[in-house]
Design an enzyme around this catalytic site. Sequence first.
Site, mmCIF file in Angstrom:
data_model
loop_
_atom_site.group_PDB
_atom_site.id
_atom_site.type_symbol
_atom_site.label_atom_id
_atom_site.label_comp_id
_atom_site.label_asym_id
_atom_site.label_seq_id
_atom_site.Cartn_x
_atom_site.Cartn_y
_atom_site.Cartn_z
ATOM 1 N N GLY A 1 -3.645 -12.832 6.585
ATOM 2 C CA GLY A 1 -4.705 -13.212 7.505
ATOM 3 C C GLY A 1 -5.404 -14.503 7.112
ATOM 4 O O GLY A 1 -5.734 -15.336 7.964
ATOM 5 N N ASP B 1 -10.281 -6.087 11.124
ATOM 6 C CA ASP B 1 -10.270 -4.619 10.998
ATOM 7 C C ASP B 1 -9.387 -4.244 9.817
ATOM 8 O O ASP B 1 -8.173 -4.103 9.945
ATOM 9 C CB ASP B 1 -9.765 -3.978 12.293
ATOM 10 C CG ASP B 1 -9.824 -2.458 12.237
ATOM 11 O OD1 ASP B 1 -10.656 -1.921 11.483
ATOM 12 O OD2 ASP B 1 -9.027 -1.811 12.946
ATOM 13 N N GLN C 1 0.831 -1.197 0.000
ATOM 14 C CA GLN C 1 0.000 0.000 0.000
ATOM 15 C C GLN C 1 0.865 1.246 0.000
ATOM 16 O O GLN C 1 2.053 1.196 0.316
ATOM 17 C CB GLN C 1 -0.893 0.024 1.247
ATOM 18 C CG GLN C 1 -0.099 0.046 2.563
ATOM 19 C CD GLN C 1 -0.951 -0.154 3.790
ATOM 20 O OE1 GLN C 1 -1.928 0.555 3.995
ATOM 21 N NE2 GLN C 1 -0.589 -1.141 4.616
#
Length: 277
Positions: free
Chosen positions: A139, A156, A27
């Site tokens: 994840g 989240d 990112q």
Amino acid sequence: MAEPLAPGLTRIWDVSEVICDVDTDFQNLVIGRTHQGVSLFSDGERQSTEFSQLVYHEALLVPALLLAGEVEQVLVIGSGEGVVSQQAVSAGATHVDHVDIDREAVRLCAQYLPYGYTEDELRRAEKGSGPITMHYRDGWEFVDRCATSYDIVVIDLPDERTEAVQHNRLYHTDFLRRCRDIGRVVVAQAGCPTLWRNESLHLSWQRFRETFPTVVYFGSDEHEWAFLSGLAEACEDPVARMSARLPTLPYRSLTIDADTLIASTVPPKSLRALDSR
């Protein structure tokens, strides 16, 4: 900083100082000073600010804490600032596994944000020398191989996007089912209830209702985000359970009280209409 909100709608953030602007492997991460204090942006989208982060993080975690009751084991996926992990420990968790794919982003947050992990706390978490253990892993992979049972699983992540990005799959039903298999309560950031940007929330609502026998909505009354908690067991009146447990919760919330629980757990009519189709 131009933050796209919906087709034809953009929010402009005045950034008085750019503290860091880094392209990680996953990112573009910007930390800068805005009118809301030190603020975190990922790929042009605001993730948290010094002013509002507590409201956001308590709306995410506190309802799940109340639904779970006794909390010892917690899994946090995403939430790179570290606030949720800290709150879970304050609520009595003896072990928190924190999973984030972006090592560089987590370390930059600890270095520059005035909330969440300090650099010393993160170093201890990376070594697993306290109640929090930091895992720099995907994840999906972590959950798929996990043999641990958790009281709460927290998801989240940045909002689900229309374009193909790696974290989108962590919103889908297959991943929710995997989380349900290892967690008594699964809670996720579920999007925004605002009429002109509620597509993600509608998708999340349908997926949670397909996956869990009990689903609790929590729409923050002081933020623009909504959160969904899924229970692996049927519960006839989950809000009554939450209200009864609030006075004894070890973590003392500054932004949620008994009236908030009653008001913020009513889903928008558009969500309730989905159930009647």
